[in-house]
Design a protein around this motif. Structure first.
Motif, PDB file in Angstrom:
ATOM      1  N   GLU A 113       0.845  -1.138   0.009  1.00  0.00           N
ATOM      2  CA  GLU A 113      -0.008   0.162  -0.017  1.00  0.00           C
ATOM      3  C   GLU A 113       0.822   1.159   0.021  1.00  0.00           C
ATOM      4  O   GLU A 113       0.391   2.111  -0.714  1.00  0.00           O
ATOM      5  CB  GLU A 113      -1.047  -0.064   1.209  1.00  0.00           C
ATOM      6  N   GLU A 114       1.971   1.253   0.783  1.00  0.00           N
ATOM      7  CA  GLU A 114       2.846   2.482   0.827  1.00  0.00           C
ATOM      8  C   GLU A 114       3.643   2.692  -0.385  1.00  0.00           C
ATOM      9  O   GLU A 114       3.831   3.676  -1.162  1.00  0.00           O
ATOM     10  CB  GLU A 114       3.747   2.237   1.854  1.00  0.00           C
ATOM     11  N   ARG A 115       4.120   1.284  -1.187  1.00  0.00           N
ATOM     12  CA  ARG A 115       4.573   1.395  -2.469  1.00  0.00           C
ATOM     13  C   ARG A 115       3.668   2.238  -3.433  1.00  0.00           C
ATOM     14  O   ARG A 115       4.118   3.074  -4.243  1.00  0.00           O
ATOM     15  CB  ARG A 115       4.800   0.006  -3.126  1.00  0.00           C
ATOM     16  N   LYS A 116       2.316   1.853  -3.477  1.00  0.00           N
ATOM     17  CA  LYS A 116       1.555   2.473  -4.303  1.00  0.00           C
ATOM     18  C   LYS A 116       1.179   4.207  -3.921  1.00  0.00           C
ATOM     19  O   LYS A 116       1.225   4.726  -4.961  1.00  0.00           O
ATOM     20  CB  LYS A 116      -0.006   1.895  -4.158  1.00  0.00           C
ATOM     21  N   ARG A 117       1.142   4.435  -2.810  1.00  0.00           N
ATOM     22  CA  ARG A 117       1.156   5.736  -2.498  1.00  0.00           C
ATOM     23  C   ARG A 117       2.417   6.678  -2.728  1.00  0.00           C
ATOM     24  O   ARG A 117       2.486   7.708  -3.320  1.00  0.00           O
ATOM     25  CB  ARG A 117       1.314   6.127  -0.894  1.00  0.00           C
ATOM     26  N   VAL A 118       3.812   5.767  -2.945  1.00  0.00           N
ATOM     27  CA  VAL A 118       4.978   6.447  -3.561  1.00  0.00           C
ATOM     28  C   VAL A 118       4.713   6.736  -5.002  1.00  0.00           C
ATOM     29  O   VAL A 118       5.395   7.582  -5.409  1.00  0.00           O
ATOM     30  CB  VAL A 118       6.192   5.397  -3.129  1.00  0.00           C
ATOM     31  N   ALA A 119       3.898   5.550  -5.763  1.00  0.00           N
ATOM     32  CA  ALA A 119       3.868   5.776  -7.088  1.00  0.00           C
ATOM     33  C   ALA A 119       3.029   7.182  -7.398  1.00  0.00           C
ATOM     34  O   ALA A 119       3.449   7.881  -8.258  1.00  0.00           O
ATOM     35  CB  ALA A 119       3.181   4.513  -7.600  1.00  0.00           C
ATOM     36  N   PHE A 120       2.135   7.469  -6.542  1.00  0.00           N
ATOM     37  CA  PHE A 120       1.373   8.458  -6.529  1.00  0.00           C
ATOM     38  C   PHE A 120       2.228   9.776  -6.440  1.00  0.00           C
ATOM     39  O   PHE A 120       2.072  10.710  -7.219  1.00  0.00           O
ATOM     40  CB  PHE A 120       0.225   8.790  -5.415  1.00  0.00           C
ATOM     41  N   ALA A 121       2.845   9.652  -5.207  1.00  0.00           N
ATOM     42  CA  ALA A 121       3.995  10.960  -4.871  1.00  0.00           C
ATOM     43  C   ALA A 121       4.794  11.118  -6.269  1.00  0.00           C
ATOM     44  O   ALA A 121       5.102  12.206  -6.321  1.00  0.00           O
ATOM     45  CB  ALA A 121       4.642  10.563  -3.701  1.00  0.00           C
ATOM     46  N   LEU A 122       5.230  10.099  -6.637  1.00  0.00           N
ATOM     47  CA  LEU A 122       6.283  10.260  -7.982  1.00  0.00           C
ATOM     48  C   LEU A 122       5.482  10.807  -9.023  1.00  0.00           C
ATOM     49  O   LEU A 122       6.262  11.687  -9.707  1.00  0.00           O
ATOM     50  CB  LEU A 122       6.673   9.027  -8.321  1.00  0.00           C
ATOM     51  N   ALA A 123       4.264  10.700  -9.275  1.00  0.00           N
ATOM     52  CA  ALA A 123       3.733  11.290 -10.373  1.00  0.00           C
ATOM     53  C   ALA A 123       3.671  12.765 -10.135  1.00  0.00           C
ATOM     54  O   ALA A 123       3.697  13.548 -10.698  1.00  0.00           O
ATOM     55  CB  ALA A 123       2.176  10.751 -10.674  1.00  0.00           C
ATOM     56  N   LEU A 124       3.173  12.977  -8.805  1.00  0.00           N
ATOM     57  CA  LEU A 124       3.067  14.431  -8.427  1.00  0.00           C
ATOM     58  C   LEU A 124       4.297  15.170  -8.340  1.00  0.00           C
ATOM     59  O   LEU A 124       4.369  16.690  -8.461  1.00  0.00           O
ATOM     60  CB  LEU A 124       2.358  14.324  -6.987  1.00  0.00           C
ATOM     61  N   THR A 125       5.651  14.624  -8.217  1.00  0.00           N
ATOM     62  CA  THR A 125       6.644  15.407  -8.359  1.00  0.00           C
ATOM     63  C   THR A 125       7.097  15.966  -9.665  1.00  0.00           C
ATOM     64  O   THR A 125       7.807  16.906  -9.729  1.00  0.00           O
ATOM     65  CB  THR A 125       7.958  14.687  -7.890  1.00  0.00           C
ATOM     66  N   THR A 126       6.252  15.545 -10.722  1.00  0.00           N
ATOM     67  CA  THR A 126       6.487  16.183 -12.168  1.00  0.00           C
ATOM     68  C   THR A 126       5.853  17.230 -12.410  1.00  0.00           C
ATOM     69  O   THR A 126       5.924  17.826 -13.514  1.00  0.00           O
ATOM     70  CB  THR A 126       6.388  15.054 -13.032  1.00  0.00           C
TER      71      THR A 126
END
Length: 255
Positions: free
Chosen positions: A153-166
């Motif tokens: 679940e945290e990995r998926k949230r990291v994926a969300f965050a990675l998209a947001l950093t762009t």
């Protein structure tokens, strides 16, 4: 925000996406549903520049991005997650996210060699953006942990965050709630609402119909690469073509 006109992608003699036209409005949650193999991920790959279409056009805020490579599409504001979250396992969560904002930096080899002021400024900006994204998705407490040591679940949230950093305008989320439990699914739904509340446009692919029907403003249905329906959740739920092709009985609808 996003306008797609007669989009087609052929792989040999197979039309993975066939003459699809659709518009996604700014500040809305847009969903794409359909059976496995319906062309949903291919559709995302075309929008994000990972694949080039055989024909058709893709317009982002009026700009034709049809044949642009994925890095240029990302710079224009298209963020993306994938079905499988591939991250650097032996790097920290924070370092994984710092990479995302590099898209917006201009430092080159010379800046690295002399440790220029521009490099220092951009490194700080990338770190700040990474921490901002972590805070947004509720993961500041795992910033220093290795990716290998955090939960699914945290990995998926990291994926969300990675998209947001762009710094995206629109975020494409490919099955964001796959493999998580009902409580975590509701958490991701809340996160998507939060993204829209903060000025983003969301487009997601998902098989969890309960979540889609309660979350989406608009739904497009694909089947064998073709758009067979679009509309509000209520319109799609009651569409006989959709019921036959995808939703089926109660058992299928809950899948």
């Amino acid at each position: 925000m996003l306008k797609v006109e007669h989009l087609t992608k052929m792989f040999g003699g197979l039309a993975a996406v066939n003459d699809v036209s659709v518009e996604f409005e700014t500040g809305k949650i847009n969903a794409i549903i359909g059976p496995n193999g319906a062309g949903k991920s291919t559709f995302f790959n075309l929008i994000s520049g990972l694949h080039q279409p055989t024909s058709g056009h893709i317009l982002l805020d009026g700009v034709d991005v049809t044949n642009m490579p994925c890095d240029k599409v990302a710079r224009l504001g298209v963020g993306r997650t994938f079905q499988t979250t591939n991250l650097f396992e032996q790097a920290s969560v924070l370092d994984n996210l710092i990479v995302g904002h590099r898209l917006r930096t201009e430092s080159g080899l010379w800046d690295v060699l002399i440790n220029s002021k521009r490099l220092q400024r951009e490194e700080k900006a990338a770190r700040d953006k990474a921490m901002e994204a972590l805070d947004f998705v509720g993961l500041t407490h795992v910033a220093g942990q290795f990716i290998a040591d955090i939960t699914q679940e945290e990995r998926k949230r990291v994926a969300f965050a990675l998209a947001l950093t762009t710094d995206p305008k629109i975020v494409l989320l490919d099955e964001p709630a796959a493999g998580v439990n009902p409580e975590e699914t509701e958490g991701f739904a809340a996160l998507m609402r939060k993204m829209v509340d903060n000025g983003l446009t969301v487009c997601l692919i998902e098989h969890k119909m309960d979540m889609i029907m309660s979350l989406a403003d608009k739904i497009m249905v694909l089947d064998h690469g073709e758009k067979i329906a679009e509309g509000t959740p209520e319109e799609v739920r009651n569409n006989p073509v959709v019921i036959e092709a995808y939703l089926g009985g109660d058992e299928d609808a809950a899948a």
